[in-house]
Write a protein that holds these residues in place. Structure first.
Motif, PDB file in Angstrom:
ATOM      1  N   UNK A 244      17.365  52.241  34.067  1.00  0.00           N
ATOM      2  CA  UNK A 244      17.468  53.047  32.472  1.00  0.00           C
ATOM      3  C   UNK A 244      18.479  52.229  32.254  1.00  0.00           C
ATOM      4  N   UNK A 245      18.027  51.689  30.571  1.00  0.00           N
ATOM      5  CA  UNK A 245      18.544  51.596  29.366  1.00  0.00           C
ATOM      6  C   UNK A 245      18.787  52.107  28.659  1.00  0.00           C
ATOM      7  N   UNK A 246      20.533  52.714  28.295  1.00  0.00           N
ATOM      8  CA  UNK A 246      20.213  53.461  27.331  1.00  0.00           C
ATOM      9  C   UNK A 246      20.940  53.358  26.156  1.00  0.00           C
ATOM     10  N   UNK A 247      20.003  53.688  25.090  1.00  0.00           N
ATOM     11  CA  UNK A 247      20.924  53.440  23.559  1.00  0.00           C
ATOM     12  C   UNK A 247      20.415  54.223  22.431  1.00  0.00           C
ATOM     13  N   UNK A 248      21.380  54.166  21.932  1.00  0.00           N
ATOM     14  CA  UNK A 248      20.853  55.362  19.613  1.00  0.00           C
ATOM     15  C   UNK A 248      19.980  55.524  19.378  1.00  0.00           C
ATOM     16  N   UNK A 249      19.413  54.366  19.078  1.00  0.00           N
ATOM     17  CA  UNK A 249      18.576  53.947  18.858  1.00  0.00           C
ATOM     18  C   UNK A 249      17.413  53.173  18.981  1.00  0.00           C
ATOM     19  N   UNK A 250      15.772  53.359  18.785  1.00  0.00           N
ATOM     20  CA  UNK A 250      15.148  52.938  19.797  1.00  0.00           C
ATOM     21  C   UNK A 250      13.901  53.021  20.005  1.00  0.00           C
ATOM     22  N   UNK A 251      12.852  53.178  20.201  1.00  0.00           N
ATOM     23  CA  UNK A 251      11.785  53.202  21.215  1.00  0.00           C
ATOM     24  C   UNK A 251      11.867  54.201  22.511  1.00  0.00           C
ATOM     25  N   UNK A 252      11.025  54.984  22.620  1.00  0.00           N
ATOM     26  CA  UNK A 252      11.074  55.593  24.534  1.00  0.00           C
ATOM     27  C   UNK A 252      11.339  57.129  24.483  1.00  0.00           C
ATOM     28  N   UNK A 253      11.500  57.202  25.731  1.00  0.00           N
ATOM     29  CA  UNK A 253      12.381  58.880  26.193  1.00  0.00           C
ATOM     30  C   UNK A 253      13.170  59.038  25.785  1.00  0.00           C
ATOM     31  N   UNK A 254      13.495  60.095  25.948  1.00  0.00           N
ATOM     32  CA  UNK A 254      14.929  60.688  25.296  1.00  0.00           C
ATOM     33  C   UNK A 254      15.200  61.643  26.196  1.00  0.00           C
ATOM     34  N   UNK A 255      16.956  61.138  26.251  1.00  0.00           N
ATOM     35  CA  UNK A 255      17.562  61.835  27.456  1.00  0.00           C
ATOM     36  C   UNK A 255      18.551  62.812  26.660  1.00  0.00           C
ATOM     37  N   UNK A 256      17.531  64.093  27.204  1.00  0.00           N
ATOM     38  CA  UNK A 256      17.367  65.600  26.517  1.00  0.00           C
ATOM     39  C   UNK A 256      18.854  66.690  26.950  1.00  0.00           C
ATOM     40  N   UNK A 257      18.999  66.520  28.591  1.00  0.00           N
ATOM     41  CA  UNK A 257      20.223  66.775  28.858  1.00  0.00           C
ATOM     42  C   UNK A 257      20.485  67.092  30.126  1.00  0.00           C
ATOM     43  N   UNK A 258      21.885  67.713  30.720  1.00  0.00           N
ATOM     44  CA  UNK A 258      22.156  67.088  31.924  1.00  0.00           C
ATOM     45  C   UNK A 258      22.828  68.807  32.336  1.00  0.00           C
ATOM     46  N   UNK A 259      22.887  68.711  33.639  1.00  0.00           N
ATOM     47  CA  UNK A 259      23.489  69.578  34.484  1.00  0.00           C
ATOM     48  C   UNK A 259      24.253  69.061  35.118  1.00  0.00           C
ATOM     49  N   UNK A 260      25.728  69.062  35.389  1.00  0.00           N
ATOM     50  CA  UNK A 260      26.509  68.985  36.497  1.00  0.00           C
ATOM     51  C   UNK A 260      26.351  69.940  37.748  1.00  0.00           C
ATOM     52  N   UNK A 261      26.822  69.045  38.953  1.00  0.00           N
ATOM     53  CA  UNK A 261      26.257  69.944  40.268  1.00  0.00           C
ATOM     54  C   UNK A 261      27.644  70.107  40.235  1.00  0.00           C
ATOM     55  N   UNK A 262      27.781  71.611  41.197  1.00  0.00           N
ATOM     56  CA  UNK A 262      28.610  72.211  42.014  1.00  0.00           C
ATOM     57  C   UNK A 262      28.113  71.426  43.521  1.00  0.00           C
ATOM     58  N   UNK A 263      29.383  71.379  44.541  1.00  0.00           N
ATOM     59  CA  UNK A 263      29.223  71.268  45.935  1.00  0.00           C
ATOM     60  C   UNK A 263      28.643  72.430  46.442  1.00  0.00           C
ATOM     61  N   UNK A 264      27.842  72.527  47.626  1.00  0.00           N
ATOM     62  CA  UNK A 264      27.110  73.319  47.870  1.00  0.00           C
ATOM     63  C   UNK A 264      26.996  73.155  49.277  1.00  0.00           C
ATOM     64  N   UNK A 265      27.947  74.100  50.487  1.00  0.00           N
ATOM     65  CA  UNK A 265      28.065  73.760  51.165  1.00  0.00           C
ATOM     66  C   UNK A 265      27.205  74.830  52.265  1.00  0.00           C
ATOM     67  N   UNK A 266      26.164  74.609  52.774  1.00  0.00           N
ATOM     68  CA  UNK A 266      25.731  76.207  53.771  1.00  0.00           C
ATOM     69  C   UNK A 266      25.954  75.965  55.288  1.00  0.00           C
ATOM     70  N   UNK A 267      27.029  74.518  55.494  1.00  0.00           N
ATOM     71  CA  UNK A 267      27.059  74.889  56.718  1.00  0.00           C
ATOM     72  C   UNK A 267      26.437  73.337  58.232  1.00  0.00           C
ATOM     73  N   UNK A 268      25.840  73.270  57.342  1.00  0.00           N
ATOM     74  CA  UNK A 268      24.506  72.332  58.149  1.00  0.00           C
ATOM     75  C   UNK A 268      25.345  70.781  58.900  1.00  0.00           C
ATOM     76  N   UNK A 269      25.211  70.248  59.949  1.00  0.00           N
ATOM     77  CA  UNK A 269      25.681  69.004  60.106  1.00  0.00           C
ATOM     78  C   UNK A 269      25.725  68.641  60.738  1.00  0.00           C
ATOM     79  N   UNK A 270      24.139  68.344  60.548  1.00  0.00           N
ATOM     80  CA  UNK A 270      22.787  67.435  61.172  1.00  0.00           C
ATOM     81  C   UNK A 270      22.478  65.953  59.936  1.00  0.00           C
TER      82      UNK A 270
END
Lengths: 337, 337
Positions: free
Chosen positions: B170-196
């Motif tokens: 994806x090519x992002x710019x401050x101005x121009x036509x196109x869908x907009x990136x609204x917000x983002x949530x940065x994840x944490x590591x989750x490990x439920x013990x699966x090793x397969x």
């Protein structure tokens, strides 16, 4: 924020609230031992693999930095890290332990400044506060993966560098006491066709010069504004090449302010093992966050530029006869006084 | 910018000026073929290794996105990318070809949204303009590295997923036509013990749910505000587990708006090879930047949330009996209409 093509100027000047460094037994015998927070006598750190020892070092550095800042784990908003092991497992597994929102990076030995630049961007743009940035390398884990297990005793040419067993972490915040992150220049890939993984200093030197040139051009500054410009980690061979290339580019950096993290971490008596100098993600991180920031705190340095270099090869790309793409990211740090 | 603990709200709403997707022959026979820009009939792309083919796909996607936006290479200020190969060589070598300032990332299959989130942060905070964000995976290169070369014909259990041969940028710019990136949530590591490693959907599902929960909590929104919430890439097994976990967390996402990129890219007749669904860095990137954004452009979707999931294991961590740390990063995209 943006200055020129590649440089970010952090007008809010994020503070480095605290740093922490952790090193192995060989680094603990070096000239900078007094600058590190945790010195291990056991290369295994009591773990049953060198990979787990590498992860443990990064965890210890994170915990120490948080403790030094008087904070708790849950105060940390983002953790930015990467390392040399395949799929950056040391960083991901440390992030599992730390249980913080995590942004995984890969920039080989440039990761120290890649993470600091992005962390400063997050704090500067008020996208987060209390951001932990760090990296780690472990000699035995990294040498085994990239070259041969040390136990094989494979010979190395004098241009080879010694992967430091070291972790370094910085804790950034919008407010508080400490040195300030002033600006950062994001590097481009430079590849001069060198394919010898035992001469990475020569491969990386042009990338360091490219980023220093961009930094000076974007900010229109005289390199003498800095009290210290430290590349990391070119070693002896790469450092000399970088000096020559800078002269060719008519960039005059006096020898007394131009140094390299890979030349600082080990002493002359360690030269038989170290050969051309130190390297590894943790080298520039530990030298910067330990030694150089200590010098700033003592008032010996007011403004420094750290130019962390990375050789972005893999054992597979080397086997497939590819040359080594290199990169350098530069971050300027100013004294908080 | 910052909302809650893990979420960035992009008040300047960076525009997705263009996207480009490149896929291999198997994906070109799937139901989304019409949504991709470049479809290859040759799994090798005329290269002499699968690794070089993987790099070539990312280069083609970058060039196509730049061309579609009516820009030139030198207009691009930063390139953010990562991939599954050791030391992200596809991304670094593509960055060498593109000759742009480069930020290397590693988030396994979450790299698609990790790069989009960081790219949007750069554009939103005016640290850069014309920022290229992307990732790639190649079935034969990735399977060889993480499991066995496909030529061995090793059997897989029905919970295994099929690594997509796909690149998305994806090519992002401050101005121009196109869908907009609204917000983002940065994840944490989750490990439920699966090793397969043949059941990564089950391993990643809790990470997807953790990030969706954080997103809803940080923004205090009803998930029904989205016309589509797509995880990527949980496959059939992980998708069902994620649905169950969301119910347990009392998060009600109607089935008609909840989907998974790994379930969309292949058709029912491809099931014998695909097993539980698609995966790989390129899967969520190509499905999002091809299929989902096309649906937005046609006015069928106004607001979508892409929750890209990553399994941060390495073959070595698996051999050392470690479980699989997982992560998910979520990005919300709104229609530019």
């Amino acid at each position: 924020m943006q200055r020129g093509h590649q440089t970010w100027v952090f007008e809010n000047q994020p503070a480095i609230l605290s740093t922490a460094t952790v090193v192995g037994p060989f680094e603990a015998r070096g000239p900078l031992a007094g600058d590190f927070d945790i010195l291990h006598g056991d290369l295994w750190l009591g773990q049953d693999s060198y990979e787990k020892a590498q992860k443990k070092m990064l965890e210890e550095a994170c915990e120490k930095a948080i403790e030094k800042a008087g904070l708790q784990k849950q105060d940390i908003q983002f953790f930015l890290a990467g390392d040399l092991l395949n799929q950056i497992i040391s960083s991901s597994f440390a992030a599992r332990t730390m249980a913080m929102p995590f942004i995984g990076l890969y920039g080989a030995c440039s990761t120290s400044m890649e993470s600091l630049a992005l962390g400063a961007l997050i704090v500067n743009s008020k996208a987060g506060n209390n951001v932990l940035c760090g990296t780690v390398s472990h000699n035995a884990a990294v040498e085994k993966q990239f070259r041969y297990p040390n136990e094989y005793g494979a010979q190395k040419p004098p241009t080879a560098q010694w992967t430091a067993t070291a972790a370094g972490v910085a804790l950034l915040a919008a407010e508080g006491e400490g040195p300030r992150v002033d600006c950062a220049t994001i590097g481009r890939i430079v590849d001069m066709g060198i394919s010898d993984p035992y001469n990475m200093g020569a491969a990386m030197a042009p990338a360091a010069v490219d980023t220093i040139t961009a930094h000076i051009r974007d900010l229109r500054i005289d390199p003498r504004e800095y009290d210290l410009i430290a590349t990391g980690d070119l070693g002896r061979v790469g450092y000399e090449i970088a000096g020559d290339l800078l002269k060719k580019h008519n960039i005059d950096i006096p020898a007394d302010i131009f140094t390299d993290c890979g030349l600082l971490i080990y002493g002359p008596e360690q030269q038989p093992e170290v050969l051309a100098g130190g390297s590894g993600c943790g080298c520039s991180a530990a030298v910067t966050y330990g030694h150089i920031l200590n010098r700033m705190k003592r008032g010996e340095l007011g403004k420094v530029l750290i130019v962390a270099t990375g050789a972005l090869l893999s054992p597979l790309s080397y086997q497939q006869k590819e040359s080594i793409p290199c990169i350098a990211h530069a971050v300027s740090i100013v004294s908080g006084h």
